[in-house]
Write a protein that holds these residues in place. Structure first.
Motif, PDB file in Angstrom:
ATOM      1  N   GLY A 222       0.885  -1.191  -0.166  1.00  0.00           N
ATOM      2  CA  GLY A 222      -0.110  -0.052   0.094  1.00  0.00           C
ATOM      3  C   GLY A 222       0.801   1.234  -0.021  1.00  0.00           C
ATOM      4  O   GLY A 222       1.897   1.293   0.295  1.00  0.00           O
ATOM      5  N   VAL A 223       0.144   2.341  -0.541  1.00  0.00           N
ATOM      6  CA  VAL A 223       0.922   3.562  -0.550  1.00  0.00           C
ATOM      7  C   VAL A 223      -0.010   4.794   0.109  1.00  0.00           C
ATOM      8  O   VAL A 223      -1.098   4.786   0.140  1.00  0.00           O
ATOM      9  CB  VAL A 223       1.120   4.003  -1.861  1.00  0.00           C
ATOM     10  CG1 VAL A 223       0.025   4.313  -2.926  1.00  0.00           C
ATOM     11  CG2 VAL A 223       2.225   5.255  -1.911  1.00  0.00           C
ATOM     12  N   VAL A 224       0.529   5.611   0.990  1.00  0.00           N
ATOM     13  CA  VAL A 224      -0.153   6.626   1.616  1.00  0.00           C
ATOM     14  C   VAL A 224       0.285   7.904   1.073  1.00  0.00           C
ATOM     15  O   VAL A 224       1.467   8.267   0.655  1.00  0.00           O
ATOM     16  CB  VAL A 224       0.411   6.801   2.995  1.00  0.00           C
ATOM     17  CG1 VAL A 224      -0.271   7.953   3.690  1.00  0.00           C
ATOM     18  CG2 VAL A 224       0.134   5.607   3.841  1.00  0.00           C
ATOM     19  N   VAL A 225      -0.726   8.683   0.328  1.00  0.00           N
ATOM     20  CA  VAL A 225      -0.700  10.008  -0.444  1.00  0.00           C
ATOM     21  C   VAL A 225      -1.153  11.175   0.452  1.00  0.00           C
ATOM     22  O   VAL A 225      -2.316  10.971   0.835  1.00  0.00           O
ATOM     23  CB  VAL A 225      -1.347   9.951  -1.652  1.00  0.00           C
ATOM     24  CG1 VAL A 225      -0.960  11.128  -2.256  1.00  0.00           C
ATOM     25  CG2 VAL A 225      -0.756   8.627  -2.432  1.00  0.00           C
ATOM     26  N   TYR A 226      -0.262  12.200   0.730  1.00  0.00           N
ATOM     27  CA  TYR A 226      -0.703  13.305   1.641  1.00  0.00           C
ATOM     28  C   TYR A 226      -1.087  14.552   0.542  1.00  0.00           C
ATOM     29  O   TYR A 226      -0.191  14.742  -0.328  1.00  0.00           O
ATOM     30  CB  TYR A 226       0.430  13.784   2.456  1.00  0.00           C
ATOM     31  CG  TYR A 226       0.794  12.968   3.516  1.00  0.00           C
ATOM     32  CD1 TYR A 226      -0.086  12.117   4.492  1.00  0.00           C
ATOM     33  CD2 TYR A 226       2.209  12.556   3.562  1.00  0.00           C
ATOM     34  CE1 TYR A 226       0.412  11.441   5.087  1.00  0.00           C
ATOM     35  CE2 TYR A 226       2.787  11.988   4.825  1.00  0.00           C
ATOM     36  CZ  TYR A 226       1.909  11.208   5.475  1.00  0.00           C
ATOM     37  OH  TYR A 226       2.380  10.285   6.547  1.00  0.00           O
TER      38      TYR A 226
END
Length: 423
Positions: A222-226
């Motif tokens: 998974g990837v977190v995008v802010y």
């Protein structure tokens, strides 16, 4: 000693008796890092409060969480309610607090204590290991004198001396959006772009892995995008990015397992997108997201390699799903082409023509992939890791000097875009 005002209170008999060894031993205050038997009961009460706070967050139990606060302070309660709402919106896998008992510091003239606290937080499906970040809390006796409760989680002087701890959910209300494998952190101004960002990141993950591979951590996909307006999050990244973070369209952020011990490695790589790029066309946004995803998937691979290669690879990967006619080139890159004598260095990437030098690096990588094959890009990245001398490695791998390589890459760029108009 904190610059925050100390609030004098009358002693509560039950807690005063508990702390009698501390009060009676001396009129002199101990130094900030003092730790002794007089603080053991204080530390136990603090940890009990922190455990209750963590359980309230993990179980979404707002009543339990609020019992850990000094509810006489309406401002604190409102601020912490926002924090509770933020944390309980996240896919939390692990959450606990650890007290640094040797940092307990009494506030002169009151019953308050400052202490450093570590939050251990892991996002389920997004972090290879929980990240441990430090903060400084102020504790005070509860109204009944049986507990110590949190009366502040903010010490500006301490936070200035310990940058890099802030996350978007610490700053104010966030809006969380999620799809398979992508967690988006937005605010009220950016959340309307959540569908486009999630779509770009979701498709981008597959596109990048098709070129780069699965990355160093197969278990974490998974990837977190802010994308939030408040720049306070970026200020903690000083000296950790190329150029000015406030001016960047996108950044890849390494979240350490423990910022005080680099040997423990990285918990995850997350992506920041400037709100100003969210109105871009889908193709432009997708390309930017793929660029940052390439850095995130590569992770620590090639750490210490020259910027022209790491950024050139990210650009090379980012355009692969695009038709060649749609691969935008900054006009300034063609203007610079005749002056290029060598691969760019850090000064070029941090200067006013940075966008053009990114393009030059991209086309150096296009040349390598066209002549030697795309896998050679990653072999070269591995060879140049840890600051290896490019003047030795590049000729050994490619048979040309870095200067010759740069000129051949620029030549390919000129031939490809000659006579074409590019904004």
């Amino acid at each position: 000693m904190s610059t925050a005002p100390a609030r004098a209170r009358r002693f509560v008999p039950a807690l005063a008796l508990l702390l009698l060894p501390l009060v009676a031993c001396s009129e002199e205050q101990p130094p900030p890092t003092y730790s002794g038997s007089g603080y053991e009961d204080v530390a136990a009460l603090m940890q009990k409060t922190l455990d209750r706070r963590a359980r309230g967050l993990r179980t979404h139990d707002v009543r339990r969480f609020r019992r850990t606060l000094d509810r006489a302070d309406a401002g604190l309660v409102a601020e912490q309610q926002t924090y509770f709402d933020n944390l309980t919106a996240l896919p939390v896998g692990e959450l606990r607090y650890e007290l640094a008992a040797d940092t307990i510091t009494p506030v002169e003239g009151s019953e308050d204590y400052w202490v450093e606290v570590a939050l251990v937080l892991g996002l389920d499906g997004y972090d290879a290991a929980p990240a441990r970040t430090r903060d400084r809390f102020l504790f005070t006796p509860s109204a009944d004198g049986r507990r110590l409760v949190v009366t502040s989680t903010t010490d500006h002087a301490w936070e200035t001396a310990h940058p890099g701890n802030v996350q978007p959910w610490d700053l104010g209300p966030i809006r969380v959006a999620q799809t398979v494998g992508v967690l988006g952190i937005f605010d009220d101004a950016t959340v309307r772009h959540a569908p486009a960002v999630l779509a770009a990141a979701s498709s981008g993950r597959s596109d990048v892995r098709a070129v780069v591979g699965g990355g160093p951590d197969g278990a974490v996909t998974g990837v977190v995008v802010y994308s939030v307006r408040d720049p306070a999050f970026l200020r903690g990244l000083a000296d950790q990015t190329v150029g000015d973070p406030d001016r960047a369209d996108g950044l890849t952020v390494a979240v350490p397992v423990d910022g005080t011990d680099a040997r423990l490695g990285v918990s995850s790589y997350r992506i920041y997108l400037s709100p100003r790029v969210l109105d871009q066309q889908a193709g432009v946004l997708g390309r930017l997201v793929r660029h940052e995803l390439t850095h995130a998937v590569l992770g620590a691979r090639g750490r210490g390699a020259p910027l022209w290669l790491s950024e050139g690879i990210a650009e090379y990967v980012s355009v692969r799903p695009m038709a060649p006619a749609r691969r935008r080139l900054p006009a300034r890159a063609l203007d610079l082409a005749g002056t290029v004598r060598d691969v760019p260095g850090p000064a070029q990437f941090g200067g006013p023509d940075a966008e053009a030098w990114y393009a030059v690096s991209w086309w150096v990588c296009e040349h390598i992939a066209a002549v030697y094959g795309a896998p050679t890009l990653f072999s070269l990245l591995d060879r140049l890791a840890d600051g290896a001398d490019q003047n030795q490695v590049v000729p050994d791998v490619l048979g040309v000097t870095p200067a010759e390589l740069a000129q051949r890459g620029v030549g390919l760029m000129q031939r490809t875009y000659s006579g074409q108009e590019h904004p």
